[in-house]
Design a protein around this motif. Structure first.
Motif, short mmCIF file in Angstrom:
data_model
loop_
_atom_site.label_atom_id
_atom_site.label_comp_id
_atom_site.label_asym_id
_atom_site.label_seq_id
_atom_site.Cartn_x
_atom_site.Cartn_y
_atom_site.Cartn_z
N TYR A 36 0.83 -1.48 0.03
CA TYR A 36 -0.11 0.04 -0.04
C TYR A 36 0.60 1.27 0.05
N GLN A 38 0.83 5.67 0.71
CA GLN A 38 -0.41 6.13 1.40
C GLN A 38 0.76 7.57 1.06
N LYS A 42 -3.66 11.35 3.63
CA LYS A 42 -4.57 10.68 2.52
C LYS A 42 -4.41 9.11 3.46
N ARG A 43 -5.37 8.58 2.86
CA ARG A 43 -5.87 6.89 3.36
C ARG A 43 -4.34 5.95 1.91
N PRO A 44 -4.44 4.68 2.98
CA PRO A 44 -3.56 3.88 2.18
C PRO A 44 -4.22 3.61 1.01
N LEU A 46 -3.78 0.68 -2.32
CA LEU A 46 -3.37 -0.53 -3.03
C LEU A 46 -2.61 -0.74 -3.87
N PHE A 89 3.48 0.32 2.39
CA PHE A 89 3.51 -0.47 3.57
C PHE A 89 3.16 -1.83 3.40
N ILE A 98 -5.01 -9.27 7.92
CA ILE A 98 -3.89 -8.67 7.46
C ILE A 98 -2.98 -7.68 7.91
N ILE A 99 -1.50 -8.20 8.42
CA ILE A 99 -1.06 -7.44 9.27
C ILE A 99 -0.02 -6.70 8.19
N PHE A 100 0.73 -5.42 9.03
CA PHE A 100 0.99 -4.57 8.24
C PHE A 100 2.41 -4.35 8.57
N GLY A 101 3.41 -4.00 8.02
CA GLY A 101 4.05 -3.97 8.19
C GLY A 101 4.59 -2.12 8.94
N LYS A 102 5.80 -1.82 9.28
CA LYS A 102 5.90 -0.52 9.84
C LYS A 102 5.76 0.43 9.17
N GLY A 103 6.25 0.48 7.97
CA GLY A 103 6.21 1.80 6.34
C GLY A 103 7.83 2.04 6.17
#
Lengths: 110, 112
Positions: A36, A38, A42-44, A46, A89, A98-103
């Motif tokens: 994703y 961002q 704004k919103r993330p 895909l 991300f 879904i688990i995200f990384g920290k970016g």
């Protein structure tokens, strides 16, 4: 549970150069890996995703590679442009969540 | 076609106050999610609902409750807000099989 590590946390590249962001995941049962983008405030959104039965996927200047054995996946952006500046991300999915990384904050330098 | 709609966009609460964040989607998605986003921490899953009538805890559920009111709506409630809950909250939804998320525009919550 799943744990997703993302590196680097900040990346600066010259406009026109390539950028690579790397992620690792812990749960070998994870089977879907989205990325994703961002922009500030704004919103993330895909930008590309890959399933565990595929090793590589490309969409114009963006590509994602997956190494299931090593539990690594990477985002490659070629010919970077100013509009690529954003936070990216990675994420991994197992079952319903879904688990995200920290970016990674990507800066494109003029 | 609005996608995922979150309300409110901004909110300031005093410690101990309660409030409900609303989320609605018009894409007939089965699954809905609540995430919080804090600087340097990425997006952390609070609660999710894989289908109408079910809810499950995510990574950081303490201090929150959720309700899947119907297929369209999934609300997040803070019963007694704490400063540690200051964050940007995102709702998302996805199709059952593909799982590509569509995010709402977010709610910026400040607890003082």
């Amino acid at each position: 549970g799943e744990n997703v590590e993302q590196h680097p946390s900040t990346l600066s590249v010259q406009e026109g150069d390539s950028a690579v962001i790397k992620c690792t995941y812990s749960d070998s049962a994870s089977n879907y890996f989205p990325w994703y983008k961002q922009e500030l405030g704004k919103r993330p959104q895909l930008i590309i995703d890959i399933r565990s039965n595929v090793g590589e996927k490309k969409d114009q200047r963006i590509a994602v590679t997956l190494n299931k054995t090593a539990k690594h996946f990477s985002l490659h952006i070629t010919e970077t442009q100013p509009e690529d500046s954003a936070v990216y991300f990675c994420a991994a999915r197992r079952d319903d969540k879904i688990i995200f990384g920290k970016g990674t904050r990507l800066h494109i330098l003029p | 076609n609005a996608g995922v709609t979150q309300t409110p966009k901004f909110q300031v609460l005093k410690t101990g106050q309660s409030m409900t964040l609303q989320c609605a989607q018009d894409m007939n998605h089965n699954s809905m999610y609540w995430y919080r986003q804090d600087p340097g921490m990425g997006l952390r899953l609070i609660y999710y609902s894989a289908s109408e009538g079910t809810t499950d805890k995510g990574e950081v559920p303490n201090g929150y409750n959720v309700s899947r009111l119907n297929k369209r709506e999934f609300s997040l409630r803070l019963e007694s807000a704490a400063p540690s809950q200051t964050s940007v909250y995102f709702c998302a939804s996805s199709e059952a099989l593909i799982r590509r998320y569509t995010f709402g525009s977010g709610t910026r919550l400040t607890v003082v």
